[in-house]
Write a protein that holds these residues in place. Structure first.
Motif, PDB file in Angstrom:
ATOM      1  N   SER A  93       0.811  -1.214   0.000  1.00  0.00           N
ATOM      2  CA  SER A  93       0.000   0.000   0.000  1.00  0.00           C
ATOM      3  C   SER A  93       0.846   1.267   0.000  1.00  0.00           C
ATOM      4  CB  SER A  93      -0.915   0.024   1.238  1.00  0.00           C
ATOM      5  OG  SER A  93      -1.816   1.118   1.186  1.00  0.00           O
ATOM      6  N   ASN A  94       0.409   2.206  -0.820  1.00  0.00           N
ATOM      7  CA  ASN A  94       0.813   3.605  -0.725  1.00  0.00           C
ATOM      8  C   ASN A  94      -0.410   4.279  -0.111  1.00  0.00           C
ATOM      9  OD1 ASN A  94       1.526   6.263  -1.061  1.00  0.00           O
ATOM     10  ND2 ASN A  94       2.016   6.095  -3.232  1.00  0.00           N
ATOM     11  N   PRO A  95      -0.516   4.277   1.214  1.00  0.00           N
ATOM     12  CA  PRO A  95      -1.797   4.606   1.859  1.00  0.00           C
ATOM     13  C   PRO A  95      -2.187   6.072   1.673  1.00  0.00           C
ATOM     14  CG  PRO A  95      -0.061   4.385   3.500  1.00  0.00           C
ATOM     15  CD  PRO A  95       0.532   3.949   2.190  1.00  0.00           C
ATOM     16  N   PRO A  96      -3.486   6.337   1.737  1.00  0.00           N
ATOM     17  CA  PRO A  96      -4.007   7.693   1.493  1.00  0.00           C
ATOM     18  C   PRO A  96      -3.787   8.605   2.692  1.00  0.00           C
ATOM     19  CG  PRO A  96      -5.812   6.225   2.058  1.00  0.00           C
ATOM     20  CD  PRO A  96      -4.572   5.370   1.989  1.00  0.00           C
ATOM     21  N   ILE A  97      -2.603   9.178   2.785  1.00  0.00           N
ATOM     22  CA  ILE A  97      -2.260  10.039   3.915  1.00  0.00           C
ATOM     23  C   ILE A  97      -3.236  11.204   4.048  1.00  0.00           C
ATOM     24  CG2 ILE A  97      -0.469  11.553   4.849  1.00  0.00           C
ATOM     25  CD1 ILE A  97       0.219   8.576   4.960  1.00  0.00           C
ATOM     26  N   GLY A 104       2.864 -13.352   7.363  1.00  0.00           N
ATOM     27  CA  GLY A 104       2.700 -12.390   6.276  1.00  0.00           C
ATOM     28  C   GLY A 104       3.486 -11.108   6.496  1.00  0.00           C
ATOM     29  N   THR A 105       3.579 -10.323   5.428  1.00  0.00           N
ATOM     30  CA  THR A 105       4.328  -9.069   5.444  1.00  0.00           C
ATOM     31  C   THR A 105       3.523  -7.979   4.757  1.00  0.00           C
ATOM     32  OG1 THR A 105       6.439 -10.250   5.321  1.00  0.00           O
ATOM     33  CG2 THR A 105       6.467  -7.912   4.756  1.00  0.00           C
ATOM     34  N   ALA A 106       3.510  -6.810   5.378  1.00  0.00           N
ATOM     35  CA  ALA A 106       2.919  -5.630   4.747  1.00  0.00           C
ATOM     36  C   ALA A 106       4.030  -4.670   4.354  1.00  0.00           C
ATOM     37  CB  ALA A 106       1.944  -4.940   5.694  1.00  0.00           C
ATOM     38  N   TRP A 107       3.909  -4.130   3.155  1.00  0.00           N
ATOM     39  CA  TRP A 107       4.867  -3.148   2.639  1.00  0.00           C
ATOM     40  C   TRP A 107       4.132  -1.830   2.447  1.00  0.00           C
ATOM     41  CZ3 TRP A 107       9.846  -4.564   2.513  1.00  0.00           C
ATOM     42  CH2 TRP A 107      10.143  -5.939   2.481  1.00  0.00           C
ATOM     43  N   LEU A 108       4.551  -0.814   3.182  1.00  0.00           N
ATOM     44  CA  LEU A 108       3.916   0.503   3.130  1.00  0.00           C
ATOM     45  C   LEU A 108       4.943   1.545   2.720  1.00  0.00           C
ATOM     46  CD1 LEU A 108       2.061   0.414   6.592  1.00  0.00           C
ATOM     47  CD2 LEU A 108       1.226  -0.464   4.398  1.00  0.00           C
ATOM     48  N   VAL A 109       4.517   2.534   1.951  1.00  0.00           N
ATOM     49  CA  VAL A 109       5.402   3.646   1.608  1.00  0.00           C
ATOM     50  C   VAL A 109       4.732   4.944   2.044  1.00  0.00           C
ATOM     51  CG1 VAL A 109       4.517   3.936  -0.764  1.00  0.00           C
ATOM     52  CG2 VAL A 109       6.829   4.697  -0.190  1.00  0.00           C
ATOM     53  N   PHE A 119      10.895   9.333   0.544  1.00  0.00           N
ATOM     54  CA  PHE A 119       9.914   8.361   1.040  1.00  0.00           C
ATOM     55  C   PHE A 119      10.609   7.300   1.886  1.00  0.00           C
ATOM     56  CE2 PHE A 119       7.925  10.205  -2.652  1.00  0.00           C
ATOM     57  CZ  PHE A 119       6.599  10.318  -2.292  1.00  0.00           C
ATOM     58  N   ARG A 120       9.841   6.718   2.785  1.00  0.00           N
ATOM     59  CA  ARG A 120      10.301   5.565   3.546  1.00  0.00           C
ATOM     60  C   ARG A 120       9.452   4.356   3.158  1.00  0.00           C
ATOM     61  NH1 ARG A 120      14.257   8.049   6.182  1.00  0.00           N
ATOM     62  NH2 ARG A 120      13.850   9.369   7.993  1.00  0.00           N
ATOM     63  N   VAL A 121      10.096   3.205   3.018  1.00  0.00           N
ATOM     64  CA  VAL A 121       9.390   1.944   2.826  1.00  0.00           C
ATOM     65  C   VAL A 121       9.438   1.203   4.155  1.00  0.00           C
ATOM     66  CG1 VAL A 121       9.344  -0.270   1.622  1.00  0.00           C
ATOM     67  CG2 VAL A 121       9.940   1.824   0.370  1.00  0.00           C
ATOM     68  N   LEU A 122       8.255   0.936   4.710  1.00  0.00           N
ATOM     69  CA  LEU A 122       8.146   0.236   5.983  1.00  0.00           C
ATOM     70  C   LEU A 122       7.759  -1.215   5.742  1.00  0.00           C
ATOM     71  CD1 LEU A 122       6.185   2.900   8.089  1.00  0.00           C
ATOM     72  CD2 LEU A 122       8.667   2.621   7.839  1.00  0.00           C
ATOM     73  N   LYS A 123       8.460  -2.107   6.427  1.00  0.00           N
ATOM     74  CA  LYS A 123       8.150  -3.531   6.398  1.00  0.00           C
ATOM     75  C   LYS A 123       7.462  -3.871   7.717  1.00  0.00           C
ATOM     76  CE  LYS A 123      10.321  -8.101   5.970  1.00  0.00           C
ATOM     77  NZ  LYS A 123      11.610  -8.829   5.771  1.00  0.00           N
ATOM     78  N   VAL A 124       6.227  -4.330   7.629  1.00  0.00           N
ATOM     79  CA  VAL A 124       5.420  -4.560   8.823  1.00  0.00           C
ATOM     80  C   VAL A 124       5.062  -6.050   8.915  1.00  0.00           C
ATOM     81  CG1 VAL A 124       3.317  -3.897  10.071  1.00  0.00           C
ATOM     82  CG2 VAL A 124       4.447  -2.241   8.564  1.00  0.00           C
ATOM     83  N   THR A 125       5.377  -6.637  10.060  1.00  0.00           N
ATOM     84  CA  THR A 125       5.094  -8.054  10.299  1.00  0.00           C
ATOM     85  C   THR A 125       4.561  -8.220  11.724  1.00  0.00           C
ATOM     86  OG1 THR A 125       7.368  -8.434  11.018  1.00  0.00           O
ATOM     87  CG2 THR A 125       6.874  -8.878   8.703  1.00  0.00           C
TER      88      THR A 125
END
Length: 204
Positions: free
Chosen positions: A132-136, A158-163, A193-199
């Protein structure tokens, strides 16, 4: 006026256009239109996410989620990279969903791309990956509610990738995710930008 790309039924003129970009040597030629996010180019944040996140290997299976899919650039990259995966493309914007369906047909991946509004994803579906490139611009409270709704649907491994743009709160979002009990790591940075890895946290 005041209409945003997260409007459910945009009234802005569609003005269809093509957006062409290349990820890992593969060119994508997609249809975009007015009233959806970044309708004239691949958004810089999405570019950083796709180039610096860990794209799935060809043999990767399972359900993937493209949260806030827009006209579908992330969905199309995931679908072509991982032909055994099922991609769920979710957006509140009806025009965005229509464009994602059209682009899936163009790329001949429509049999594995499930386009839906948020309430259209069956409750039992969990995701091996969320991108996701979430709707800031929806605001911090709504953004948090969005993530609280979807991150718990990650599979155990699972893994979430956010920018997120650094100047729009990437670091504070990382801290908030950690406070909610998620393992949130800064995986990469680029172009502001930062890419966050969320687990899920590792069991001790």
């Amino acid at each position: 006026m005041g209409e945003h790309y997260f409007t459910a039924d945009p009234g802005a003129s569609a003005r269809p256009r093509e957006v062409v970009f290349t990820i890992e040597g593969q060119e994508y030629d997609l249809v975009a239109a007015g009233g959806v996010f970044s309708a004239t180019r691949l958004d810089p944040g999405t570019t950083v996410l796709l180039k610096k996140g860990e794209l799935p290997a060809p043999g990767t299976a399972g359900n993937f989620l493209d949260l806030g899919c827009g006209y579908g650039p992330i969905t199309m990259v995931l679908a072509t990279r991982a032909p055994q995966a099922e991609i769920w493309a979710v957006d509140v914007n009806s025009r965005a969903r229509d464009l994602t369906e059209e682009n899936a047909q163009r790329l001949k991946v429509a049999d594995r791309v499930h386009v839906a509004e948020p309430d259209g994803v069956p409750a039992g579906v969990e995701f091996a990956q969320i991108w996701s490139n979430p709707p800031i611009r929806v605001g911090k409270e709504e953004l948090h509610q969005l993530l609280l709704r979807w991150l718990p649907r990650l599979a155990p491994d699972g893994t979430a990738w956010l920018v997120v743009a650094k100047h729009k709160g990437a670091d504070s979002l990382q801290q908030w995710l950690a406070a909610q009990g998620w393992q949130a790591d800064r995986h990469a940075s680029g172009s502001g930008f930062r890419v966050l890895k969320v687990t899920r946290p590792q069991a001790v």
